[in-house]
Scaffold this motif. Structure first.
Motif, PDB file in Angstrom:
ATOM      1  N   LEU A  81       8.643  58.138 110.752  1.00 33.97           N
ATOM      2  CA  LEU A  81       8.679  56.763 110.009  1.00 33.97           C
ATOM      3  C   LEU A  81       9.125  55.597 111.086  1.00 33.97           C
ATOM      4  CD1 LEU A  81       9.726  56.243 107.121  1.00 33.97           C
ATOM      5  CD2 LEU A  81      12.125  56.532 107.882  1.00 33.97           C
ATOM      6  N   VAL A  82       8.169  54.629 110.622  1.00 30.10           N
ATOM      7  CA  VAL A  82       8.688  53.431 111.100  1.00 30.10           C
ATOM      8  C   VAL A  82       9.745  52.455 110.357  1.00 30.10           C
ATOM      9  CG1 VAL A  82       7.623  51.044 111.935  1.00 30.10           C
ATOM     10  CG2 VAL A  82       6.517  53.359 112.842  1.00 30.10           C
ATOM     11  N   THR A  83      10.463  52.131 110.876  1.00 24.55           N
ATOM     12  CA  THR A  83      11.159  51.147 110.006  1.00 24.55           C
ATOM     13  C   THR A  83      12.007  49.965 110.555  1.00 24.55           C
ATOM     14  OG1 THR A  83      12.910  51.282 108.272  1.00 24.55           O
ATOM     15  CG2 THR A  83      13.156  52.671 110.022  1.00 24.55           C
ATOM     16  N   HIS A  84      12.331  48.966 109.873  1.00 21.91           N
ATOM     17  CA  HIS A  84      13.356  48.023 110.272  1.00 21.91           C
ATOM     18  C   HIS A  84      14.649  48.190 109.866  1.00 21.91           C
ATOM     19  CE1 HIS A  84      10.495  45.200 112.662  1.00 21.91           C
ATOM     20  NE2 HIS A  84       9.564  45.554 111.447  1.00 21.91           N
ATOM     21  N   ASP A  85      14.857  49.387 108.990  1.00 19.80           N
ATOM     22  CA  ASP A  85      16.164  49.534 108.368  1.00 19.80           C
ATOM     23  C   ASP A  85      17.111  50.629 108.991  1.00 19.80           C
ATOM     24  OD1 ASP A  85      18.173  50.454 106.540  1.00 19.80           O
ATOM     25  OD2 ASP A  85      16.849  50.914 104.895  1.00 19.80           O
ATOM     26  N   MET A  86      17.820  49.868 109.786  1.00 19.60           N
ATOM     27  CA  MET A  86      18.617  50.914 110.767  1.00 19.60           C
ATOM     28  C   MET A  86      19.538  51.800 109.797  1.00 19.60           C
ATOM     29  SD  MET A  86      17.866  50.218 113.571  1.00 19.60           S
ATOM     30  CE  MET A  86      19.140  51.444 114.361  1.00 19.60           C
ATOM     31  N   LYS A  87      19.858  51.785 108.646  1.00 21.60           N
ATOM     32  CA  LYS A  87      20.513  52.498 107.908  1.00 21.60           C
ATOM     33  C   LYS A  87      19.810  53.920 107.542  1.00 21.60           C
ATOM     34  CE  LYS A  87      22.735  50.800 104.217  1.00 21.60           C
ATOM     35  NZ  LYS A  87      23.416  50.118 103.471  1.00 21.60           N
ATOM     36  N   LEU A  88      18.335  53.359 107.158  1.00 21.30           N
ATOM     37  CA  LEU A  88      17.622  54.547 106.985  1.00 21.30           C
ATOM     38  C   LEU A  88      17.382  55.199 108.355  1.00 21.30           C
ATOM     39  CD1 LEU A  88      15.158  55.911 105.770  1.00 21.30           C
ATOM     40  CD2 LEU A  88      13.860  54.227 105.801  1.00 21.30           C
ATOM     41  N   ALA A  89      16.951  54.477 109.545  1.00 20.82           N
ATOM     42  CA  ALA A  89      16.716  55.459 110.723  1.00 20.82           C
ATOM     43  C   ALA A  89      17.911  56.260 111.119  1.00 20.82           C
ATOM     44  CB  ALA A  89      16.351  54.431 111.581  1.00 20.82           C
ATOM     45  N   ALA A  90      19.213  55.745 110.667  1.00 15.59           N
ATOM     46  CA  ALA A  90      20.301  56.746 111.218  1.00 15.59           C
ATOM     47  C   ALA A  90      20.484  57.927 110.449  1.00 15.59           C
ATOM     48  CB  ALA A  90      21.489  55.847 110.905  1.00 15.59           C
ATOM     49  N   ARG A  91      19.339  58.217 109.403  1.00 10.60           N
ATOM     50  CA  ARG A  91      19.345  59.673 108.765  1.00 10.60           C
ATOM     51  C   ARG A  91      18.330  60.346 109.532  1.00 10.60           C
ATOM     52  NH1 ARG A  91      18.892  57.823 102.324  1.00 10.60           N
ATOM     53  NH2 ARG A  91      19.043  59.956 102.046  1.00 10.60           N
TER      54      ARG A  91
ATOM     55  N   LEU B 201       2.904  60.460 108.499  1.00  7.74           N
ATOM     56  CA  LEU B 201       3.339  59.185 109.303  1.00  7.74           C
ATOM     57  C   LEU B 201       3.487  57.992 108.228  1.00  7.74           C
ATOM     58  CD1 LEU B 201       0.174  59.531 111.927  1.00  7.74           C
ATOM     59  CD2 LEU B 201       2.460  60.293 112.346  1.00  7.74           C
ATOM     60  N   ALA B 202       4.544  57.421 108.412  1.00  6.39           N
ATOM     61  CA  ALA B 202       4.970  56.459 107.443  1.00  6.39           C
ATOM     62  C   ALA B 202       5.304  55.226 108.253  1.00  6.39           C
ATOM     63  CB  ALA B 202       6.059  56.950 106.437  1.00  6.39           C
ATOM     64  N   ASP B 203       4.457  54.015 107.875  1.00  7.34           N
ATOM     65  CA  ASP B 203       4.744  52.592 108.533  1.00  7.34           C
ATOM     66  C   ASP B 203       5.412  51.726 107.583  1.00  7.34           C
ATOM     67  OD1 ASP B 203       4.685  50.510 110.184  1.00  7.34           O
ATOM     68  OD2 ASP B 203       2.617  50.748 110.606  1.00  7.34           O
ATOM     69  N   GLU B 204       6.810  51.592 107.862  1.00  8.60           N
ATOM     70  CA  GLU B 204       7.711  50.837 106.825  1.00  8.60           C
ATOM     71  C   GLU B 204       7.333  51.088 105.461  1.00  8.60           C
ATOM     72  OE1 GLU B 204       8.242  46.628 108.143  1.00  8.60           O
ATOM     73  OE2 GLU B 204       7.547  47.156 110.194  1.00  8.60           O
TER      74      GLU B 204
END
Ligand SMILES: Nc1ncnc2c1ncn2[C@@H]1O[C@H](COP(=O)(O)OP(=O)(O)OP(=O)(O)O)[C@@H](O)[C@H]1O
Ligand SMILES: [Mg+2]
Length: 224
Positions: A195-205, A162-165
């Motif tokens: 994975l919690v992220t604000h980075d949409m490029k990362l989320a897209a992976r 579990l990774a929060d940003e």
């Protein structure tokens, strides 16, 4: 791997009850890479904390590998976390009285890993901190603390990470390094990664993206 049903979380603030998570239903199959996105305050960290058994929901259930978290006492939850779950918190939670290396080494020792010191050194090197073994958390920059937290989360190859940003405090070079490491370990070890992220490029992976808004799942997309 994870089955979340009718999950609600309310907290009281200034005498009023505030709904933080509202009827969350979510299944995460083993080995999935799930990204959770959504605005600040939408409940992402709260949801991760509940999945890790660090908080108790107001209602609803979370089942991990067939075990309902509500059936476990504090000791059993701690054992489940030690054996199965790695966590990178938004605010790191490093132990201030231990060096960076010790922060990574301790969970390995608790798991009975024989060469815990050497293993911790490898993880620290993998996150680019081979020259910071003896630094205490206060002597590390925010990004360095974050990288120690990632190394610690991976100690013992947990089935669920579990990774929060985890890249929130990092420059692009170190951010990329952490992401590459998370994804490489995800691929090599076949763990489930949330994975919690604000980075949409990362989320897209990710295999799947869910978007939280005001404590609800407002959309679910398959980026592939
Ligand atoms: N102990 C608490 N008492 C009352 N409200 C709380 C408490 N903890 C969190 N909240 C509220 O719950 C909401 C969700 O918080 P959470 O930390 O889960 O958001 P988040 O999606 O992780 O946001 P961010 O992207 O800023 O990290 C916020 O509005 C926050 O103010
Ligand atoms: Mg958060």
């Amino acid at each position: 791997m994870i089955e979340i049903s009718n999950l609600n979380m309310s907290l009281s603030s200034a005498g009023r009850s505030v709904s933080i998570l509202d009827d969350i239903n979510l299944k995460v199959p083993p080995k999935e890479f799930l990204a959770i996105v959504g605005p600040s305050g939408s409940g992402k960290s709260t949801l991760l904390g509940l999945i890790a058994g660090l908080d108790q929901p107001s209602s609803g259930s979370i089942v991990i590998d067939g075990t309902a978290l509500s059936d476990l006492n504090e000791d059993q939850l701690a054992t489940l976390r030690r054996e199965k779950i790695g966590m990178v918190f938004q605010s790191f939670h490093l132990i201030p009285t231990m060096s960076a290396l010790e922060n990574v080494q301790i969970p390995l020792e608790l798991q009975g890993v024989r060469d815990a010191g050497a293993e911790a050194g490898l993880l620290m090197t993998a996150v680019g901190l081979e020259n910071r073994f003896d630094h205490y958390p206060v002597q590390l920059s925010g990004g360095e603390q974050q990288r120690v937290a990632v190394a610690r989360a991976y100690a013992g190859s947990p089935a669920l990470l579990l990774a929060d940003e985890p890249t929130g405090n990092l420059d692009s070079k170190n951010g990329k390094r952490i992401i590459d490491l998370l994804l490489k370990l995800h691929q090599d070890q076949g763990n489930t990664l949330i994975l919690v992220t604000h980075d949409m490029k990362l989320a897209a992976r990710a295999d799947r993206i869910i978007t939280l808004g005001d404590g609800k799942i407002v959309s679910e997309t398959d980026p592939r």
